[in-house]
Write a protein that holds these residues in place. Sequence first.
Motif, mmCIF file in Angstrom:
data_model
loop_
_atom_site.group_PDB
_atom_site.id
_atom_site.type_symbol
_atom_site.label_atom_id
_atom_site.label_comp_id
_atom_site.label_asym_id
_atom_site.label_seq_id
_atom_site.Cartn_x
_atom_site.Cartn_y
_atom_site.Cartn_z
ATOM 1 N N TRP A 178 0.841 -1.201 0.000
ATOM 2 C CA TRP A 178 0.000 0.000 0.000
ATOM 3 C C TRP A 178 0.870 1.242 0.000
ATOM 4 O O TRP A 178 1.756 1.401 0.830
ATOM 5 C CB TRP A 178 -0.907 -0.012 1.223
ATOM 6 N N ALA A 234 -9.055 -2.201 0.452
ATOM 7 C CA ALA A 234 -8.174 -1.157 0.979
ATOM 8 C C ALA A 234 -8.980 0.044 1.463
ATOM 9 O O ALA A 234 -8.665 0.648 2.494
ATOM 10 C CB ALA A 234 -7.181 -0.726 -0.095
ATOM 11 N N HIS A 264 -10.837 -1.194 4.678
ATOM 12 C CA HIS A 264 -10.043 -1.946 5.663
ATOM 13 C C HIS A 264 -10.772 -3.215 6.095
ATOM 14 O O HIS A 264 -10.766 -3.605 7.264
ATOM 15 C CB HIS A 264 -9.733 -1.076 6.893
ATOM 16 N N SER A 265 -11.388 -3.852 5.107
ATOM 17 C CA SER A 265 -12.192 -5.037 5.391
ATOM 18 C C SER A 265 -12.102 -6.004 4.219
ATOM 19 O O SER A 265 -12.032 -5.569 3.057
ATOM 20 C CB SER A 265 -13.649 -4.629 5.611
ATOM 21 N N PRO A 268 -7.071 -7.371 3.461
ATOM 22 C CA PRO A 268 -6.133 -6.310 3.839
ATOM 23 C C PRO A 268 -5.268 -6.735 5.015
ATOM 24 O O PRO A 268 -5.725 -7.423 5.925
ATOM 25 C CB PRO A 268 -7.070 -5.151 4.228
ATOM 26 N N ILE A 270 -3.322 -5.332 8.102
ATOM 27 C CA ILE A 270 -3.424 -4.107 8.899
ATOM 28 C C ILE A 270 -2.675 -4.297 10.208
ATOM 29 O O ILE A 270 -2.791 -5.340 10.866
ATOM 30 C CB ILE A 270 -4.904 -3.770 9.170
ATOM 31 N N SER A 288 -3.863 0.062 13.187
ATOM 32 C CA SER A 288 -4.837 0.290 12.102
ATOM 33 C C SER A 288 -4.219 0.901 10.851
ATOM 34 O O SER A 288 -4.907 1.544 10.053
ATOM 35 C CB SER A 288 -5.999 1.171 12.588
ATOM 36 N N LEU A 341 -2.845 0.368 7.189
ATOM 37 C CA LEU A 341 -2.884 -0.601 6.091
ATOM 38 C C LEU A 341 -1.477 -0.787 5.538
ATOM 39 O O LEU A 341 -0.802 0.197 5.186
ATOM 40 C CB LEU A 341 -3.824 -0.118 4.987
#
Length: 267
Positions: free
Chosen positions: A147, A184, A187-188, A222, A224, A228, A230
């Motif tokens: 990312w 992305a 975040h799931s 993702p 993470i 939190s 990414l």
Amino acid sequence: MQWSELVPDLRFALTRGEEQSTLYLAGELDAAAALTLFRALPLPDICAGRVVLDLSRVTWCDGAGVDVLLALYYQAAATGGQLVLKSAHSAVLRALARHGEEAAVELARACAARMRAGHHPDQRLLQQAMGMALRLTGSTLGTAQVWDAQARTLRIVTQRGFPRDVVSFFETVNVGECSCGTAALNHSPVVVEEVRGHPSYAGTPAADVLGSVPVGAVISLPVITPESHLIGMISVHHQQPSRWPAEQRRRLHTLAHATGQLAHHPA
């Protein structure tokens, strides 16, 4: 976002906002496509403000394609607007750099600076996680992406099973695009049991490219950190539309979570 076909090998989408317009191109930007694009665009209108170009899906660009990009650049400058090359495929950056005109070289240099990610500290970790995900699912198709928070893009660092032209097309993926970009954004994890009919792919150039592999199903997870942040994305693909069993999903989620625990924690 609605994609339209200009010529058989080039599609485009245009989104308009109060502060800027964003032009997305996908395919091959050659002489014929460039001329058609130039005629189709409402240049005086969109160039009066900030114009953002996303060329991450343009896998071929020749001198005529660069000429159109420069025409947009000069049109924006003449009308008090601004053209920004947000992200571009390496093929476009090479064409701009070879062109020789100062404006073309500067567009390539500025875009490359925005996209530059260098050697990601968690690249090897993501590569290992992708390999484990393939073993868990029995799949032969997978990708690992890092990312880039500044450019808000995912960049492939390793893959398995995909031909070179497909890897080139997905060299970078913007946030919100495809299953990985959607994962992305939120975040799931995103689970796709049938690529063709899924909102992340339906009507997009990506669906056509994946159909040639073929890819019928995908799950994107993702990675993470505990803070939190990414770090990247692990995606596993099946050639045919497929269900992802609950136990398999659980194991993949556990893998992604564990990878995030081991990842580099940004300051």
